[in-house]
Design an enzyme around this catalytic site. Structure first.
Site: not given
Length: 506
Positions: A382, A425
């Site tokens: 992430d 993301e």
């Protein structure tokens, strides 16, 4: 055989040729028919003029009929060649070529018509009496031999073109090219006998031979439809279509093709007419084709073209005549399908697998690891504070960050497994045959690589870091499904975030 008998034969032949002139004028269909019309018209002038010359009783009459017959003789070989050219190429020669073909005949006609004033074609003309008839003795000048050589050259070239056309049509005697070929071959003994001095009374045998040859051409024209507009139309369509067309006869020999086929089979030219396709570099391609589709890939200097081919058997009743192969350019559709597959399987922004494709591939790899008793690992990645990057610099810069992160993941994970964009993301990496410690090293390499990304916007340096969670199942213990591994990796990811981000946890 008396001279009177020979004259009678010539007049009879000229009468028949005259009927052919009228008939061909009425039946003209296209350029080929026009060439045939001029061949028979020139033949009529030649045969009738020579028959009348044999009956002349003065030198003035001889000169008149000699000029009359050369209105035909001068141009016969040129029109004969044009007829053969059209038979082979199915197209009209260029204007410059047609003009050049008639330069020598035009000069010849002029020299014969003005023979009283120069001696380039005939040095002299003298009459002798034979059996109560006057025959002319011709002392041949230099231009006579120029024209004779030119005439023989055109006849030889005509023979070559007709022979190639006959090969293309399957070497059958039931074709127009076969009968035209006979017409050209028929000229050889008549012209040869006269030039070698073997004719009776030294009479020119050319008119007899050309009249007989005209009858052979008439068979080609009126029996086998050499002048039919339908054939010309069909060949024009055949030659101009974009699809490549290759025709084989019943024995597998190449009998025809169009220009588009030459772009597909780069070896293909007229030298292969009549040769078996099994002798070419694409023999295996044609050997594998029955009635199914076949594919041909053409490698060019800077591109690749794809063609899909279909084969159709040609029958006349129950008799198989051959096969037609039609190749269609499917390059654009192939590239479109490739792009669609890429869109369906890959994330456009990062070039990594999309979530659906990643999950499909991960399930396959997990099943393989279970069969082979090998270890596997899963990374969940992430991007830290990505929302802040988007809010501060905008989505364009955010996309650049994600693209750069994807490149690092792809580069650092190459050789160990595959990666995908899981959403937003978040990224995932599947590592084959990788135990926990090695997976940590790979994850750390990815983290460091991303930390080293240098980006700047509005004179502000953008720092990019990621948090990575890792899950692993050792050899022989991979009874989990992919979702279980992802949940474990996601749990480790949250642990990495809670411990300060920009780190790897398992």
């Amino acid at each position: 055989m008396s001279i009177d008998t020979l004259r009678t034969i010539l007049y009879a032949e000229s009468a028949v040729v005259g009927l052919l002139v009228i008939y061909s004028a009425i039946r003209q269909k296209g350029q080929l028919a026009q060439y045939f019309f001029f061949v028979v018209l020139c033949t009529f002038f030649y045969v009738f003029g020579y028959a009348s010359e044999l009956g002349a009783d003065s030198l003035a009459d001889v000169r008149f009929w000699l000029t009359f017959e050369y209105f035909g003789l001068s141009f016969i070989s040129s029109f004969w060649f044009l007829l053969s050219w059209k038979l082979w190429h199915h197209r009209v020669p260029r204007f410059r070529m047609k003009v050049l073909l008639f330069v020598v005949p035009a000069v010849t006609l002029f020299l014969v018509a003005s023979q009283e004033y120069q001696s380039l074609y005939y040095k002299s003309l003298n009459l002798i009496e034979v059996d109560g008839h006057y025959l002319v003795i011709l002392d041949k000048g230099p231009w006579y031999w120029v024209y004779t050589g030119y005439q023989l050259l055109l006849i030889a070239l005509s023979f070559f073109l007709q022979f190639r056309a006959w090969l293309r049509q399957g070497r059958s005697y039931l074709t127009d090219s076969f009968w035209m070929l006979l017409g050209t071959l028929n000229l050889v003994p008549w012209i040869g006998a006269y030039q070698l001095g073997l004719s009776p009374y030294n009479i020119d045998l050319g008119p007899f031979g050309i009249a007989v040859s005209t009858f052979f051409i008439a068979i080609a024209v009126f029996r086998f439809g050499a002048l039919g507009s339908e054939e010309v139309l069909l060949y024009s369509i055949f030659a101009s279509i974009d699809d490549g067309v290759l025709v084989l006869d019943r024995d597998g020999r190449i009998s025809g093709f169009n220009a588009a086929a030459q772009k597909i089979f780069l070896w293909l030219d007229t030298n292969f007419i009549g040769k078996p396709v099994s002798s070419t570099s694409d023999a295996a391609l044609f050997g594998s084709a029955k009635n199914q589709n076949i594919e041909k890939v053409v490698e060019l200097s800077n591109s690749r073209r794809y063609y899909e081919g279909k084969v159709t058997q040609i029958y006349e009743g129950r008799l198989q005549l051959g096969k037609i192969y039609i190749f269609r350019d499917i390059t654009q559709s192939r590239l479109l399908m490739r792009r669609l597959r890429k869109l369906a399987n890959f994330d456009v922004l990062t070039g990594l697998y999309n979530r659906r494709r990643f999950m499909e591939q991960a399930e396959k790899e997990l099943a393989r690891a279970q069969r082979r008793q090998t270890a596997i690992s899963m990374l969940m990645i992430d991007v830290d504070h990505f929302k802040t990057v988007n809010d501060q610099f905008g989505h364009v810069i955010g996309d650049r960050v994600l693209s750069a992160v994807g490149r690092v993941i792809k580069r650092r994970g190459r050789g160990f497994g595959f990666a995908g964009r899981y959403g937003g993301e978040e990224f995932v990496v599947f590592l084959r045959n990788t135990q926990n410690q090695q997976a940590k090293e790979i994850a750390e390499g990815i983290r460091q690589g991303i930390e080293g990304i240098a980006m700047e916007e509005r004179m502000i340096s953008i720092k990019v870091t990621v948090s990575i969670g890792l899950s692993c199942c050792e050899a022989g213990e991979c009874g989990h499904n992919v979702d279980t591994l992802l949940v474990a990796a996601d749990r480790a990811l949250y642990q990495a975030k809670n411990r300060g981000r920009n780190r790897v946890e398992s």
